[in-house]
Scaffold this motif. Structure first.
Motif, PDB file in Angstrom:
ATOM      1  N   MET A 192       0.843  -1.193   0.000  1.00  0.00           N
ATOM      2  CA  MET A 192       0.000   0.000   0.000  1.00  0.00           C
ATOM      3  C   MET A 192       0.882   1.250   0.000  1.00  0.00           C
ATOM      4  SD  MET A 192      -3.420   0.782   2.212  1.00  0.00           S
ATOM      5  CE  MET A 192      -2.704   0.565   3.823  1.00  0.00           C
ATOM      6  N   GLN A 193       0.419   2.286  -0.676  1.00  0.00           N
ATOM      7  CA  GLN A 193       1.185   3.512  -0.809  1.00  0.00           C
ATOM      8  C   GLN A 193       1.459   4.161   0.545  1.00  0.00           C
ATOM      9  OE1 GLN A 193      -0.655   6.138  -3.613  1.00  0.00           O
ATOM     10  NE2 GLN A 193       1.016   7.612  -3.598  1.00  0.00           N
ATOM     11  N   PHE A 231     -10.318  -1.287   0.335  1.00  0.00           N
ATOM     12  CA  PHE A 231      -9.133  -1.135  -0.504  1.00  0.00           C
ATOM     13  C   PHE A 231      -9.147  -2.154  -1.644  1.00  0.00           C
ATOM     14  CE2 PHE A 231      -4.508  -2.175  -1.202  1.00  0.00           C
ATOM     15  CZ  PHE A 231      -4.222  -1.025  -1.932  1.00  0.00           C
ATOM     16  N   PRO A 233      -6.144   3.967  -1.144  1.00  0.00           N
ATOM     17  CA  PRO A 233      -5.715   3.288   0.094  1.00  0.00           C
ATOM     18  C   PRO A 233      -6.539   3.751   1.292  1.00  0.00           C
ATOM     19  CG  PRO A 233      -3.833   4.165  -1.115  1.00  0.00           C
ATOM     20  CD  PRO A 233      -5.050   4.731  -1.760  1.00  0.00           C
TER      21      PRO A 233
END
Length: 330
Positions: free
Chosen positions: A1-2, A115, A122
């Motif tokens: 995830m970012q 998500f 996110p």
């Protein structure tokens, strides 16, 4: 995830709204709070909202999902009072780990679900760490100003139990919120620092204070500037204010904060001030118009709602944020 720090460079993130407001709509009874697990518990349990993560997990999950559906990027765990100090009112100190772990797990499952539905957005879980119902800076006894109902070490021990369980449950952020006494917050941050170092983990930290009245100070007497200086000794994801005031009254303090801090800023004000019955009347449309002023002033990076706010409030706030750029860091 970012990485959340990267996301905040280009986007204002939306925090969820009130948990208590949503729980009230269920009109849970004493037996609902107890469930089968605590049917013989000696104390009254109605009002212990954090306990519902164990006895009514489906309701807590549904609330999280409503906020995620409304557009929240960050949801808070149902753990505002989940310390041994907070749970002493209900003689439930022994279940503090379970409260935090289960609450974190419920929120994390909901965030992962959303998500998965939209990998371009996110969703993050913030472990809610409340101030406790005791203050380390002031005496509760007017006849004995030197007396303290809690010590710094008491707070560190109590917070440590909560923090370890939240991390074990999978939170992405630790949120020390509704700070009315900065010494309490320092105990929480000290506990976080010790635990993250020991566990060799890096979890972003948000702190959010409370301006208690028109004096523009926290309950322990600090101005915006003093509060910021007191808590800026460790790297924070964000610093901000929540609760006590509505969006209109909080805005001047957020403008001041945004000019002096090097960190991202956050705000989650109440839906106005409570009426004579303790209820919040500010509509989602009214709050959206007020939050727009924050966005126009470019004084926030994270925005959400506190007491009285609902998924409808958050939905309109999330829609409004899309039209604005985030505050640039100093």
């Amino acid at each position: 995830m970012q990485n959340i720090f990267e996301i905040l460079k280009n986007k204002i993130l939306v925090l969820d709204g009130a948990m208590g407001t949503m729980i009230q709509q269920y009109k849970f009874t004493e037996s609902d709070y107890r469930g089968m697990k605590f049917i013989d518990h000696p104390s009254n349990l109605k009002g212990n909202n954090d306990l519902l993560s164990i006895t009514q997990p489906d309701a807590i999950s549904a609330i999280h999902e409503k906020y995620l559906e409304a557009g929240a990027d960050i949801i808070e765990t149902n753990t505002f009072s989940s310390t041994s100090i907070g749970m002493a009112d209900y003689a439930m100190e022994s279940i503090v780990y379970d409260l935090n772990f289960e609450s974190a797990k419920i929120a994390k499952i909901a965030a992962k679900k959303f998500f998965k539905m939209d990998p371009n957005k996110p969703r993050f879980v913030a472990g809610s760490i409340g101030p406790t119902n005791r203050t380390a800076s002031m005496s509760p006894d007017v006849d004995d100003p030197g007396f303290r109902a809690v010590t710094f070490d008491d707070l560190v021990a109590s917070y440590s139990e909560q923090i370890n369980a939240l991390i074990d449950g999978g939170v992405d952020i630790l949120l020390v919120e509704t700070i009315f006494d900065t010494l309490n917050a320092k105990a929480a941050l000290y506990a976080i620092d010790l635990i993250l170092e020991k566990r060799k983990k890096n979890v972003p930290i948000m702190v959010s204070g409370t301006i208690t009245d028109a004096s523009g100070r926290t309950l322990s007497g600090q101005t915006v500037e003093a509060f910021t200086a007191s808590l800026s000794h460790i790297p924070l994801l964000s610093i901000g204010f929540n609760c006590a005031l509505g969006a209109d009254l909080l805005l001047p303090y957020m403008k001041r904060l945004s000019k002096i801090t090097e960190f991202h800023t956050s705000a989650h004000p109440n839906a106005g001030l409570p009426n004579a019955f303790g209820e919040y009347d500010q509509s989602p449309q009214e709050m959206r118009a007020l939050i727009k002023e924050y966005l126009e002033a470019q004084c926030v990076n994270i925005i959400g709602g506190c007491c009285g706010t609902t998924p409808e409030h958050i939905k309109l706030i999330a829609e409004e944020t899309k039209n604005f750029n985030p505050r640039k860091l100093n």
